[in-house]
Design a protein around this motif. Structure first.
Motif, short mmCIF file in Angstrom:
data_model
loop_
_atom_site.label_atom_id
_atom_site.label_comp_id
_atom_site.label_asym_id
_atom_site.label_seq_id
_atom_site.Cartn_x
_atom_site.Cartn_y
_atom_site.Cartn_z
N VAL A 1 1.00 -1.17 -0.14
CA VAL A 1 0.17 0.18 0.04
C VAL A 1 0.97 1.33 0.18
N PHE A 2 1.92 1.37 0.70
CA PHE A 2 2.76 2.56 0.87
C PHE A 2 3.64 2.51 -0.16
N THR A 3 3.69 1.52 -1.08
CA THR A 3 4.54 1.63 -2.21
C THR A 3 3.91 2.50 -3.26
N ILE A 4 2.55 2.14 -3.10
CA ILE A 4 1.83 3.00 -4.20
C ILE A 4 1.21 4.52 -3.65
N ILE A 5 0.87 4.41 -2.26
CA ILE A 5 0.54 5.54 -1.57
C ILE A 5 1.58 5.93 -0.69
N PRO A 6 2.17 7.16 -0.56
CA PRO A 6 3.33 7.61 -0.03
C PRO A 6 2.53 7.66 1.60
N LYS A 7 3.62 7.29 2.74
CA LYS A 7 3.23 7.59 3.90
C LYS A 7 3.01 9.00 4.25
N PRO A 8 2.22 9.11 5.25
CA PRO A 8 2.07 10.50 6.04
C PRO A 8 3.36 10.75 6.52
N ARG A 9 3.81 12.07 5.98
CA ARG A 9 5.00 12.76 6.69
C ARG A 9 4.93 13.10 8.10
N GLU B 1 21.66 17.70 -4.18
CA GLU B 1 20.55 18.06 -3.92
C GLU B 1 19.26 16.84 -3.89
N TYR B 2 19.51 16.13 -5.12
CA TYR B 2 18.54 14.98 -5.32
C TYR B 2 18.63 13.76 -4.17
N VAL B 3 19.73 13.64 -3.63
CA VAL B 3 19.98 12.50 -2.67
C VAL B 3 19.56 13.09 -1.51
N VAL B 4 19.72 14.48 -1.19
CA VAL B 4 19.15 15.15 0.18
C VAL B 4 17.68 14.97 0.15
N ASP B 5 16.92 15.34 -0.91
CA ASP B 5 15.62 15.39 -1.10
C ASP B 5 15.20 13.95 -0.68
N LYS B 6 15.78 12.97 -1.12
CA LYS B 6 15.45 11.44 -0.96
C LYS B 6 15.58 10.99 0.28
N ILE B 7 16.75 11.39 1.07
CA ILE B 7 16.81 11.22 2.29
C ILE B 7 16.06 11.76 3.28
N VAL B 8 15.66 13.19 3.14
CA VAL B 8 14.65 13.75 4.06
C VAL B 8 13.32 13.16 3.83
N ASP B 9 12.90 12.93 2.77
CA ASP B 9 11.72 12.20 2.45
C ASP B 9 11.55 10.90 3.12
N GLU C 1 9.57 7.75 7.55
CA GLU C 1 10.01 6.50 8.29
C GLU C 1 10.46 5.29 7.80
N LYS C 2 11.06 5.46 6.48
CA LYS C 2 11.54 4.15 5.89
C LYS C 2 12.55 3.67 6.41
N VAL C 3 12.76 2.46 6.52
CA VAL C 3 14.14 1.83 6.98
C VAL C 3 15.04 1.70 5.94
#
Length: 309
Positions: free
Chosen positions: A27-35, A248-256, A261-263
């Motif tokens: 589900v969370f692969t399709i719908i992003p988790k709430p941040r 900048e791209y990597v930081v966006d991914k890390i913060v997201d 709360e991705k492992v």
């Protein structure tokens, strides 16, 4: 009979939990988790004086976090501190800390706890690279790579994890690397340190799960090589598969990933496929695949010496 019933019950519970976890993942692969909201959270970033560390600090500044910045480079760290204030942070603290020295980490950690408070998000980002063939790499540089890239994670977690456990609240972020997943020529010490950092992060994650510390989260980041200057001169022969990444791209991914709360975070996603191939292909075939993608000799153009993240 009683033991058989208990075993059957345990199996049913295990299967039920597994199905729920699998469906949740889908589900969370399709719908992003709430941040989650990190405003007011005390975020410590090691290696904050440049590169990814600086960009992470600026992102968390805009999110309203309290920032604690560590770097051995006092001038660079103070520049980051100033930039974070300009980005909107109201509370920023810069500390000069040598992350290759256990006692320095412990000393500065105590100072932080007294002057700022308990760290709630710990981002172990500091790193260095030597980029030499194993037999050409001086002992002291290999030891320093292990101290900064791996051992610092031990000492920072020992310093700040107890308060997270007491509050059942916190987030541990390990900036590992794709070099923590696959061995690479001329990166023996770097790969060893990143493999170790990843294994340590996974172990602490397992401990929090076993102890039912659901309020403590873990994020393990494994990016491909990043254009921060640390790997200056390196290039990839198959950029459409494994490009040298923009910070900048990597930081966006890390913060997201932290906010969701991705492992695990692999950047780019193709690394997940590489790991799958590594696990199923014969060794010689997997090496041929890695060589085709240019992953084995990416360090051939390296021009730095003891570069830091």
């Amino acid at each position: 009979m009683a033991s058989n019933l208990k075993s059957a019950k345990d199996l049913v519970v295990f299967l039920g939990k597994s199905v729920i976890a699998f469906l949740e993942s889908m589900v969370f692969t399709i719908i992003p988790k709430p941040r989650k909201n990190v405003a007011g959270e005390i975020v410590l970033i090691t290696g904050a004086g440049s590169g990814l560390g600086r960009l992470l600090a600026l992102r968390f500044a805009r999110l309203g976090s309290v920032l604690v910045l560590w770097d051995i480079n006092k001038e660079g760290n103070e520049d980051t501190c100033r930039m974070a204030r300009e980005a909107g942070a109201t509370r920023v603290y810069a500390y000069t800390c040598d992350c290759s020295q256990r006692e320095d980490i412990y000393r500065v950690a105590e100072q932080v706890k007294k002057e700022v408070g308990d760290i709630s998000i710990l981002i172990n980002n500091a790193g260095i690279v030597t980029g030499k063939n194993f037999l050409d790499c001086p002992d002291e540089l290999m030891e320093k790579a292990l101290d900064v890239n791996f051992k610092a994670h031990l000492w920072t977690c020992k310093s700040f994890l107890p308060a997270m456990i007491a509050n059942n609240h916190g987030h541990l972020v390990c900036i590992s690397s794709s070099a923590g997943l696959v061995g690479i020529s001329k990166l023996a010490d770097y790969c060893a340190s990143k493999f170790a950092a990843l294994g340590f992060a996974e172990s602490i994650f397992a401990e929090t799960v076993v102890q039912k510390l659901n309020g403590i989260k873990t994020t393990i980041v494994c990016p491909f090589f990043i254009n921060t200057g640390m790997f200056e001169g390196c290039s990839t022969v198959r950029p459409f598969l494994l490009p040298v990444l923009e910070p900048e791209y990597v930081v966006d991914k890390i913060v997201d990933a932290i906010l969701q709360e991705k492992v695990y975070l692999y950047v780019p996603r193709f690394i997940s496929f590489v790991m799958f191939l590594k696990s199923i292909l014969p060794v010689k075939v997997s090496l041929l695949v890695a060589d085709y993608m240019g992953a084995l000799n990416i360090m051939d153009g390296f021009v730095g010496k003891n570069k830091k993240e």
